[in-house]
Motif scaffolding. Structure first.
Motif, PDB file in Angstrom:
ATOM      1  N   HIS A 137      -6.056   2.515   1.494  1.00 27.19           N
ATOM      2  CA  HIS A 137      -4.657   1.566   0.568  1.00 27.19           C
ATOM      3  C   HIS A 137      -3.954   1.049   2.372  1.00 27.19           C
ATOM      4  O   HIS A 137      -4.099   1.463   3.383  1.00 27.19           O
ATOM      5  CB  HIS A 137      -4.690   1.591  -0.239  1.00 27.19           C
ATOM      6  N   HIS A 192       2.909   0.577   5.209  1.00 26.68           N
ATOM      7  CA  HIS A 192       1.764   1.346   5.399  1.00 26.68           C
ATOM      8  C   HIS A 192       0.695   1.600   4.638  1.00 26.68           C
ATOM      9  O   HIS A 192      -0.032   0.379   4.344  1.00 26.68           O
ATOM     10  CB  HIS A 192       2.406   2.529   5.034  1.00 26.68           C
ATOM     11  N   ALA A 194      -2.761   3.331   4.681  1.00 22.83           N
ATOM     12  CA  ALA A 194      -2.930   4.879   4.601  1.00 22.83           C
ATOM     13  C   ALA A 194      -5.040   4.977   4.787  1.00 22.83           C
ATOM     14  O   ALA A 194      -5.772   4.232   4.716  1.00 22.83           O
ATOM     15  CB  ALA A 194      -3.353   4.576   3.415  1.00 22.83           C
ATOM     16  N   HIS A 224       0.555  12.066  -4.776  1.00 17.17           N
ATOM     17  CA  HIS A 224       1.506  11.021  -5.724  1.00 17.17           C
ATOM     18  C   HIS A 224       0.861  11.107  -7.557  1.00 17.17           C
ATOM     19  O   HIS A 224      -0.497  11.885  -7.930  1.00 17.17           O
ATOM     20  CB  HIS A 224       0.677   9.849  -5.136  1.00 17.17           C
ATOM     21  N   TYR A 233       2.561  11.440   5.410  1.00 15.64           N
ATOM     22  CA  TYR A 233       3.266   9.707   6.122  1.00 15.64           C
ATOM     23  C   TYR A 233       4.135  10.461   7.468  1.00 15.64           C
ATOM     24  O   TYR A 233       4.628  11.139   7.374  1.00 15.64           O
ATOM     25  CB  TYR A 233       4.466   9.001   5.017  1.00 15.64           C
ATOM     26  N   GLU A 243      -0.531   6.940   7.380  1.00 14.79           N
ATOM     27  CA  GLU A 243      -0.626   7.834   5.996  1.00 14.79           C
ATOM     28  C   GLU A 243      -1.906   8.336   6.006  1.00 14.79           C
ATOM     29  O   GLU A 243      -3.151   7.700   6.327  1.00 14.79           O
ATOM     30  CB  GLU A 243      -0.473   7.331   4.811  1.00 14.79           C
TER      31      GLU A 243
HETATM   32 FE   LIG Z   1       0.521   5.377   0.410  1.00 22.48          FE
END
Ligand SMILES: [Fe+2]
Length: 297
Positions: A137, A192, A194, A224, A233, A243
């Motif tokens: 993502h 960020h 990922a 998460h 991270y 990430e």
């Molecule tokens: Fe993330």
């Protein structure tokens, strides 16, 4: 899903000040594999996950590229995006060595984005359990959540699947819980990127590799709430907010979305395991460090 929907993030283009050191980091530490002078693939089939450009300023996102299933989807997505984007090109064959078909556009906050299909991807995966497989993502900061959701939902067809604090999680045309996250934090920057790893061991080996190379964990390891994915991270080369993640929840039409009240952790807890400390001050700073270039060239 009734209208056209993107299937996820294909690649990101970043400006870097020091190309040779950036390539050294992304290959030897982050474990991507060069496919050209400035392009890097993961272990999955995508032609490349990152394209780097030498730029005096650095610390900029030049473009984020999304995938669509086929030309019909690209053309239908184009009609939806063109109606609301600040600027929108026409669908056409891509001027890339890997071919493809798609269009680029700039949204109301100046992000340069593209939708593509039919790219000549790699015929086989790389047999490398340390390599990122794909971009899981991209998290975009926004100062205008309504206009941003219009682009990503009405334009690109994503649907809101969960909301947690300032974060809105968006689901695309695949089984991953999310492929885009929007952070309502008053900024118009990159939060960020990922990268999906094979499993928890690959995330942890990656965290060790980063630590040994001088890039300590800025937040994590943890798991998460929305998406249930494991996270670590880092401030990567030129403090790129990166990430390593894995185990993203696979969902179908029966998934029940929830709001911020449901996803609120008890005081003192920042992940499902109750393991991670709060993120570092450096992570907080670099979540707002990378802006989007004003030109898409
Ligand atoms: Fe993330």
């Amino acid at each position: 899903m009734n209208g056209p929907v993107i299937t996820g993030v294909r690649s990101v283009e970043l400006d870097v000040r020091d190309m040779s050191r950036a390539l050294e980091f992304y290959t030897q530490v982050w474990k991507l594999t060069p496919t050209g002078a400035h392009t890097l693939r993961g272990s999955g089939p995508a032609a490349h996950l990152l394209k780097l450009r030498q730029a005096a300023n650095g610390a900029r996102v030049r473009r984020v590229v999304f995938d669509a299933r086929d030309r019909d989807q690209v053309d239908r997505l184009h009609r939806n995006v063109a109606a609301i984007a600040a600027r929108c090109g026409k669908p056409a064959p891509l001027d890339e060595s890997t071919g493809g078909y798609g269009f680029d556009f700039t949204d109301h906050e100046g992000r340069n984005l593209s939708v593509v299909c039919d790219v000549r991807d790699h015929a086989s995966n790389l047999d490398d359990s340390d390599a990122p497989q794909k971009i899981a993502h991209v998290n975009f900061n926004t100062a205008d959540i309504d206009a941003t959701l219009a682009i990503f939902c009405k334009g690109l067809g994503l649907s809101v699947i969960d909301e947690s604090g300032p974060l809105v999680f968006l689901h695309g045309d695949n089984t991953d819980h999310n492929c885009v996250v929007i952070a309502k934090n008053g900024k118009t920057t990159l939060n960020h990127i990922a990268f999906l790893m094979q499993d928890v061991n690959a995330v942890m080996r990656g965290a060790g590799r980063m630590k040994e190379a001088g890039y300590p964990i800025e937040w994590g390891p943890g798991r998460h709430g929305p998406g249930n994915n494991v996270f670590c991270y880092f401030a990567g080369w030129e403090e790129a907010p990166l990430e390593y993640t894995c185990d993203i929840e696979q969902v179908d039409g029966t998934y029940v979305p929830h709001g911020p009240d449901f996803w609120r952790f008890p005081p003192g807890r920042a992940d499902r395991w109750g393991l991670t400390d709060p993120h570092s001050p450096r992570w907080k700073r670099i979540q707002d460090l990378y802006s989007f270039t004003s030109d898409g060239a």
